[in-house]
Design an enzyme around this catalytic site. Structure first.
Site, PDB file in Angstrom:
ATOM      1  CD  GLU A 275      -3.427 -11.301  -0.150  1.00  0.00           C
ATOM      2  OE1 GLU A 275      -3.321 -11.387   1.093  1.00  0.00           O
ATOM      3  OE2 GLU A 275      -4.446 -11.684  -0.771  1.00  0.00           O
TER       4      GLU A 275
ATOM      5  N   GLY B 139     -23.264 -25.795   4.113  1.00  0.00           N
ATOM      6  CA  GLY B 139     -24.703 -25.877   3.920  1.00  0.00           C
ATOM      7  C   GLY B 139     -25.140 -25.437   2.535  1.00  0.00           C
TER       8      GLY B 139
ATOM      9  CD  GLU C 195      -6.097  -3.321 -13.145  1.00  0.00           C
ATOM     10  OE1 GLU C 195      -6.693  -2.322 -13.610  1.00  0.00           O
ATOM     11  OE2 GLU C 195      -5.632  -4.254 -13.844  1.00  0.00           O
TER      12      GLU C 195
END
Length: 209
Positions: free
Chosen positions: A119, A138, A161
């Site tokens: 990234e 939960g 992609e």
């Protein structure tokens, strides 16, 4: 080192009350008596559980099973590396730490290093575990392991992609204020940044490069 950082040690003796509060208790137990598999997707699956409570009554639980993920808090010269990304489920752009889902059998540290590089292009000499975050216990077992990156170097980003992200570096103090102001709401980001700040409160921010 402050008490929060000390608490990260395996032999820490200052968490007795927390450990006692986490001990099993029969009056809180929910015993699964039925399990219907409802849906299977590429990333998660859904089950419909029937549970018996301690008083003998029954209830239903919708459960989402997920492999989990990993994220990285990267700080350099007092600034935090965040990614801008459009989240269609929210209909807006969010600010988050670099992160992604675990591949089958993958360890959290390996996932964190891979996602950081993909990234942002950043590589870390070392990743230090900060926290494990349960997003919404939960209904899902999804968990995110969050690491602090140390020894950063810059390479070339290669997002997956279909993944469109923009990297920004924002001063740590501003990120902390943004969390308090509700501008940064992503759970792993909030937990990771706060844990990193607690761990590094006695360390100069500029020494993390």
């Amino acid at each position: 080192m402050n008490s929060t950082a000390q608490g990260l040690g395996e032999n820490d003796a200052g968490l007795d009350e927390v450990r006692r509060a986490l001990e099993p208790e029969s009056s809180l137990l929910e015993r699964v008596t039925g399990d219907e598999h409802v849906w299977q997707g590429k990333i998660f699956s859904v089950d419909h559980l029937e549970v018996e409570l301690a008083d003998g009554s029954h209830a239903w639980r919708e459960v989402v099973h997920h492999h989990g993920g990993a994220g990285v808090v990267a700080i350099q010269s007092g600034k935090v590396c965040l990614v801008r990304q459009y989240r269609v489920v929210l209909g807006r752009v969010t600010l988050e730490i670099p992160a992604g889902k675990l591949e089958a059998g993958e360890q959290g540290e390996s996932c964190a290093a891979r996602e950081l590089a993909e990234e942002t292009g950043l590589r870390a000499e070392k990743l230090v575990h900060l926290a494990t975050v349960l997003g919404s216990p939960g209904f899902t077992n999804e968990h995110t392991e969050v690491f602090l990156a140390q020894g950063l170097s810059q390479g070339t980003a290669r997002p997956d992609e279909g993944e469109v992200v923009r990297v920004v570096w924002i001063p740590l103090d501003e990120v902390l204020r943004a969390i308090s102001a509700g501008l940064i709401q992503d759970g792993k980001t909030v937990a990771g940044v706060l844990a990193a700040r607690a761990l590094l409160s006695d360390e100069p921010m500029g020494d993390l490069r």
